[in-house]
Design a protein around this motif. Structure first.
Motif, PDB file in Angstrom:
ATOM      1  N   ILE A  66      31.284 -39.392 -60.047  1.00  0.00           N
ATOM      2  CA  ILE A  66      30.869 -40.268 -58.951  1.00  0.00           C
ATOM      3  C   ILE A  66      30.524 -39.371 -57.768  1.00  0.00           C
ATOM      4  O   ILE A  66      31.343 -38.559 -57.340  1.00  0.00           O
ATOM      5  CB  ILE A  66      31.979 -41.257 -58.567  1.00  0.00           C
ATOM      6  CG1 ILE A  66      32.395 -42.095 -59.774  1.00  0.00           C
ATOM      7  CG2 ILE A  66      31.521 -42.162 -57.426  1.00  0.00           C
ATOM      8  CD1 ILE A  66      33.594 -42.982 -59.518  1.00  0.00           C
ATOM      9  N   ILE A  67      29.309 -39.504 -57.244  1.00  0.00           N
ATOM     10  CA  ILE A  67      28.825 -38.632 -56.171  1.00  0.00           C
ATOM     11  C   ILE A  67      28.541 -39.480 -54.939  1.00  0.00           C
ATOM     12  O   ILE A  67      27.858 -40.505 -55.028  1.00  0.00           O
ATOM     13  CB  ILE A  67      27.559 -37.869 -56.602  1.00  0.00           C
ATOM     14  CG1 ILE A  67      27.846 -37.016 -57.845  1.00  0.00           C
ATOM     15  CG2 ILE A  67      27.036 -36.991 -55.467  1.00  0.00           C
ATOM     16  CD1 ILE A  67      26.615 -36.395 -58.467  1.00  0.00           C
ATOM     17  N   ALA A  68      29.061 -39.054 -53.812  1.00  0.00           N
ATOM     18  CA  ALA A  68      28.837 -39.745 -52.534  1.00  0.00           C
ATOM     19  C   ALA A  68      27.797 -38.978 -51.731  1.00  0.00           C
ATOM     20  O   ALA A  68      27.983 -37.794 -51.439  1.00  0.00           O
ATOM     21  CB  ALA A  68      30.136 -39.844 -51.740  1.00  0.00           C
ATOM     22  N   GLY A  69      26.705 -39.658 -51.394  1.00  0.00           N
ATOM     23  CA  GLY A  69      25.674 -39.039 -50.575  1.00  0.00           C
ATOM     24  C   GLY A  69      25.082 -37.809 -51.240  1.00  0.00           C
ATOM     25  O   GLY A  69      24.964 -37.723 -52.469  1.00  0.00           O
ATOM     26  N   ASP A  70      24.718 -36.838 -50.417  1.00  0.00           N
ATOM     27  CA  ASP A  70      24.180 -35.577 -50.906  1.00  0.00           C
ATOM     28  C   ASP A  70      25.323 -34.600 -51.126  1.00  0.00           C
ATOM     29  O   ASP A  70      25.458 -33.612 -50.438  1.00  0.00           O
ATOM     30  CB  ASP A  70      23.164 -35.023 -49.897  1.00  0.00           C
ATOM     31  CG  ASP A  70      22.386 -33.834 -50.472  1.00  0.00           C
ATOM     32  OD1 ASP A  70      22.380 -33.653 -51.714  1.00  0.00           O
ATOM     33  OD2 ASP A  70      21.796 -33.090 -49.672  1.00  0.00           O
ATOM     34  N   TYR A  71      26.194 -34.956 -52.067  1.00  0.00           N
ATOM     35  CA  TYR A  71      27.363 -34.156 -52.429  1.00  0.00           C
ATOM     36  C   TYR A  71      28.300 -33.975 -51.236  1.00  0.00           C
ATOM     37  O   TYR A  71      28.868 -32.923 -51.007  1.00  0.00           O
ATOM     38  CB  TYR A  71      26.945 -32.804 -53.007  1.00  0.00           C
ATOM     39  CG  TYR A  71      26.309 -32.946 -54.372  1.00  0.00           C
ATOM     40  CD1 TYR A  71      27.057 -32.793 -55.534  1.00  0.00           C
ATOM     41  CD2 TYR A  71      24.966 -33.296 -54.506  1.00  0.00           C
ATOM     42  CE1 TYR A  71      26.484 -32.965 -56.784  1.00  0.00           C
ATOM     43  CE2 TYR A  71      24.378 -33.475 -55.751  1.00  0.00           C
ATOM     44  CZ  TYR A  71      25.147 -33.312 -56.887  1.00  0.00           C
ATOM     45  OH  TYR A  71      24.581 -33.492 -58.122  1.00  0.00           O
ATOM     46  N   ALA A  72      28.486 -35.090 -50.489  1.00  0.00           N
ATOM     47  CA  ALA A  72      29.511 -35.100 -49.449  1.00  0.00           C
ATOM     48  C   ALA A  72      30.887 -35.313 -50.072  1.00  0.00           C
ATOM     49  O   ALA A  72      31.908 -34.958 -49.477  1.00  0.00           O
ATOM     50  CB  ALA A  72      29.227 -36.198 -48.430  1.00  0.00           C
ATOM     51  N   GLY A  73      30.926 -35.888 -51.256  1.00  0.00           N
ATOM     52  CA  GLY A  73      32.176 -36.100 -51.971  1.00  0.00           C
ATOM     53  C   GLY A  73      31.886 -36.354 -53.437  1.00  0.00           C
ATOM     54  O   GLY A  73      30.768 -36.744 -53.802  1.00  0.00           O
ATOM     55  N   ALA A  74      32.881 -36.138 -54.282  1.00  0.00           N
ATOM     56  CA  ALA A  74      32.694 -36.359 -55.717  1.00  0.00           C
ATOM     57  C   ALA A  74      34.040 -36.563 -56.396  1.00  0.00           C
ATOM     58  O   ALA A  74      35.060 -35.997 -55.979  1.00  0.00           O
ATOM     59  CB  ALA A  74      31.956 -35.178 -56.370  1.00  0.00           C
ATOM     60  N   ALA A  75      34.030 -37.408 -57.433  1.00  0.00           N
ATOM     61  CA  ALA A  75      35.175 -37.590 -58.314  1.00  0.00           C
ATOM     62  C   ALA A  75      34.710 -37.246 -59.724  1.00  0.00           C
ATOM     63  O   ALA A  75      33.794 -37.897 -60.246  1.00  0.00           O
ATOM     64  CB  ALA A  75      35.702 -39.016 -58.242  1.00  0.00           C
ATOM     65  N   ILE A  76      35.311 -36.220 -60.328  1.00  0.00           N
ATOM     66  CA  ILE A  76      34.924 -35.749 -61.664  1.00  0.00           C
ATOM     67  C   ILE A  76      35.974 -36.219 -62.664  1.00  0.00           C
ATOM     68  O   ILE A  76      37.160 -35.909 -62.518  1.00  0.00           O
ATOM     69  CB  ILE A  76      34.800 -34.211 -61.693  1.00  0.00           C
ATOM     70  CG1 ILE A  76      33.761 -33.744 -60.669  1.00  0.00           C
ATOM     71  CG2 ILE A  76      34.439 -33.728 -63.089  1.00  0.00           C
ATOM     72  CD1 ILE A  76      33.647 -32.232 -60.563  1.00  0.00           C
TER      73      ILE A  76
END
Length: 630
Positions: free
Chosen positions: A471-481
């Motif tokens: 799950i990627i938030a914005g332009d890699y402002a956050g992520a859940a792998i």
């Protein structure tokens, strides 16, 4: 706000009896939480009851800001760094002072003794830098309701946030005779309520905005995801608002605008507010551009930063109803990714009690597009003046939207009058293949978030083999792998494969702006919340279709984020330097609850057996993704 299940810990996962006992306690506690859904909410107080938040300091304490919240508040309202001062001349070396008695200048003088005060408390109670908020008062309100609202406005002014108030009256139909006089009278009622509470207020009865789009907007081909205001204003039109703010007064405006014939006509208050948000931001930028060096006009004592920091929509109906909470308000809204979905899932049965909810939702989206990225909007009932203080200091919702759904449902703080916090937010998307990931950006995100150096080759080789989704938030402002970890042969089907949260990362610059909660809600909807009607994630992925699975992850025992994990997990097991967390699949729990006729579980279920031992055996052997610290 931890559930009993979230406090469960086991010293040794290998001890079957202990594991079975702890697991049974976990589910017994969880079902106790589920059963609390049957409890009815306490009825709200009548409108004419004196609100309980009578004390300003008590309201500050109830906000309960974290250290990060306090730093963010001080960054907006605290003192600015002063330019270095030239060193004072040495009297002994100055020719002008050579003939003076130096000893006389330094004669003994009692030192100034100042009481030791907290820098944080002193800064909050004595803000140096004043900011503005746009406030929509959606009248009519009773005198007692206006008294409560005025108290909230005064609290905010003490904290450095000065309100510019636009008054609307929903019950006054447009085009009726005497509407102008009625709106003027409504604005004067607000002015009187503020002054009766000790504030200084000024009615601004003339039109300060102009009807129609701003010149040039129609020719613009710039893509946008918001509706342009139907009115505009120029910096010169804001003279009356500036004058009031300089004089320490709260400006109160009726919803009037100048038409093409320079006549003052009534318009929708949303158009006035959107035009003011845009115009005040542009005027503030012009102020800074015309400043001299490091000194801008907004730093002087009689000036105030016109850039709107907050949008406050105060109504009788409260926040936006949520499909995930059977009509109770949304807690936090990511407008970029959730706006359309919220409109599509708005139940027509909510319309009588929330007639302006969707219009105010659109107003928030338009206004936040012209406000700083750190700004937020709040839709709040007139019953909760103290919630405005909490929003100002913490910039967080009253209750976190990423808490377990059962805990939210049983939370007494969640009522029809709970405020809705709205952020511009970021787009959220779900990808399932490694070649869809921007590896350099993901590497930068992980390394900045964890402050470690990634073992790239080993990490991407593992992702190529085990990745489930990201799950990627914005332009890699956050992520859940999330990965799928294989278990040894003979592992029960309910356990294998393990849905493992490998990385949960947010850039430091986006910590505190809602990105963490947005990510976790999307993670819930794709894993342990999957299959429930309120988990139809509008951000891609499985759209709520599928069978939920237990989510497992590990964290260092000394990780300061663990407190946040404790609140969101079903349970945890301590394993030396590590803590193993998990969230149970909610569909399975609801099924078991129904099978037990809402009686809960008092013993170890068959599908639970061996879970913790299998998780511990697999998860604790996952190699580190980081290079050793040097």
């Amino acid at each position: 706000m931890l559930t009993s299940s979230a406090r469960i810990g086991c010293r040794n996962a290998a001890a079957p009896a202990a594991l079975h006992s702890r697991s049974a306690q976990t589910f017994k506690a969880f079902y106790a939480t589920i059963r609390s859904l049957r409890n009815t909410y306490e009825p709200p107080e009548p409108d004419d009851v004196e609100p309980s938040e009578k004390d300003f300091i008590l309201s500050l304490l109830r906000a309960n800001p974290s250290l990060r919240d306090t730093k963010s508040y001080l960054a907006s309202f605290g003192p600015r760094p002063k330019p270095p001062q030239p060193p004072a001349p040495n009297p002994a070396e100055s020719p002008l002072l050579a003939d003076q008695d130096v000893d006389a200048q330094t004669e003994t003088k009692p030192p100034d003794i100042k009481p030791a005060t907290s820098t944080v408390v002193a800064s909050i109670l004595n803000p140096v830098y004043r900011r503005t908020a746009l406030v929509k008062l959606q009248a009519p309100f009773t005198d007692r309701q206006l008294e409560s609202i005025a108290r909230g406005m005064i609290y905010l002014e003490k904290l450095g946030l000065v309100s510019v108030i636009v008054v609307e009256n929903d019950q006054l139909a447009k085009g009726e005779g005497g509407e102008r006089a009625a709106l003027t009278e409504e604005a004067m009622r607000v002015v009187n309520a503020l002054e009766n509470q000790g504030a200084r207020a000024r009615p601004v009865l003339g039109a300060v905005v102009r009807l129609g789009p701003r010149p040039g907007d129609e020719d613009s081909s710039e893509p946008r995801d918001y509706v342009l205001p139907e009115a505009h204003t120029k910096p010169s039109d804001l003279i009356h608002i500036r004058s009031a703010l300089r004089a320490g007064e709260i400006p109160v405006l009726p919803p009037f605008a100048l038409d093409s014939f320079c006549r003052s006509v009534r318009v929708d208050a949303n158009d006035v507010i959107a035009a003011l948000v845009r115009g005040m931001g542009e005027a503030a930028a012009l102020d800074h551009t015309q400043g001299h060096g490091d000194e801008s006009p907004t730093t002087s004592h009689d000036e105030i930063d016109l850039t709107p920091l907050r949008l406050m929509i105060i109504t009788r109906e409260g926040g936006v109803p949520s499909y995930a909470r059977q009509g109770l308000p949304h807690l936090l809204i990511n407008l970029t990714s959730e706006y359309s979905y919220i409109r599509e899932t708005f139940d027509p049965r909510w319309k009588p009690a929330h007639p302006t909810a969707l219009n105010n939702l659109e107003l928030a989206r338009t206004c936040l597009a012209f406000m700083p990225p750190t700004s937020s909007a709040v839709m709040v009932s007139h019953r909760s003046p103290s919630s405005l203080i909490g929003n100002l200091i913490t910039n967080r919702p009253a209750v976190s939207s990423s808490l377990p759904h059962a805990l939210l449902q049983g939370n007494r703080k969640l009522t029809p009058h709970t405020p809705t916090l709205l952020r511009r937010g970021l787009p959220i998307r779900v990808v399932r293949r490694v070649d869809e990931i921007d590896k350099p950006k993901m590497k930068a995100l992980l390394e900045q978030s964890f402050r470690r150096t990634l073992c790239e080759d080993a990490f991407w080789e593992r992702m190529q083999r085990d990745l489930d989704f990201v799950i990627i938030a914005g332009d890699y402002a956050g992520a859940a792998i999330v990965t799928r970890e294989q278990c040894p042969a003979g592992t029960p089907p309910a356990v294998a494969p393990i849905t493992y949260l490998d990385k949960f990362a947010v850039l430091p610059s986006h910590q505190g702006d809602g990105t963490v909660d947005f990510l976790w809600v999307a993670l819930h909807d794709e894993t342990y919340g999957l299959g429930l009607p309120f988990s139809a994630n509008p951000n891609g992925g499985k759209q709520g279709a599928g069978e939920g699975r237990d989510l497992v992850w590990r964290s260092r025992a000394d990780n300061p984020v663990n407190k946040w994990y404790f609140e969101r997990s079903t349970g945890h097991v301590r394993q030396g330097d590590w803590v193993l967390f998990w969230c149970d699949a909610e569909v399975r729990l609801k099924t078991e609850e129904g099978r037990r006729a809402n009686a809960g579980l008092s013993y170890l279920e068959e599908w639970e057996r061996g879970r913790l031992a299998s998780w511990n055996d697999v998860v604790m052997k996952i190699p580190s993704s980081w290079k050793p610290k040097t």
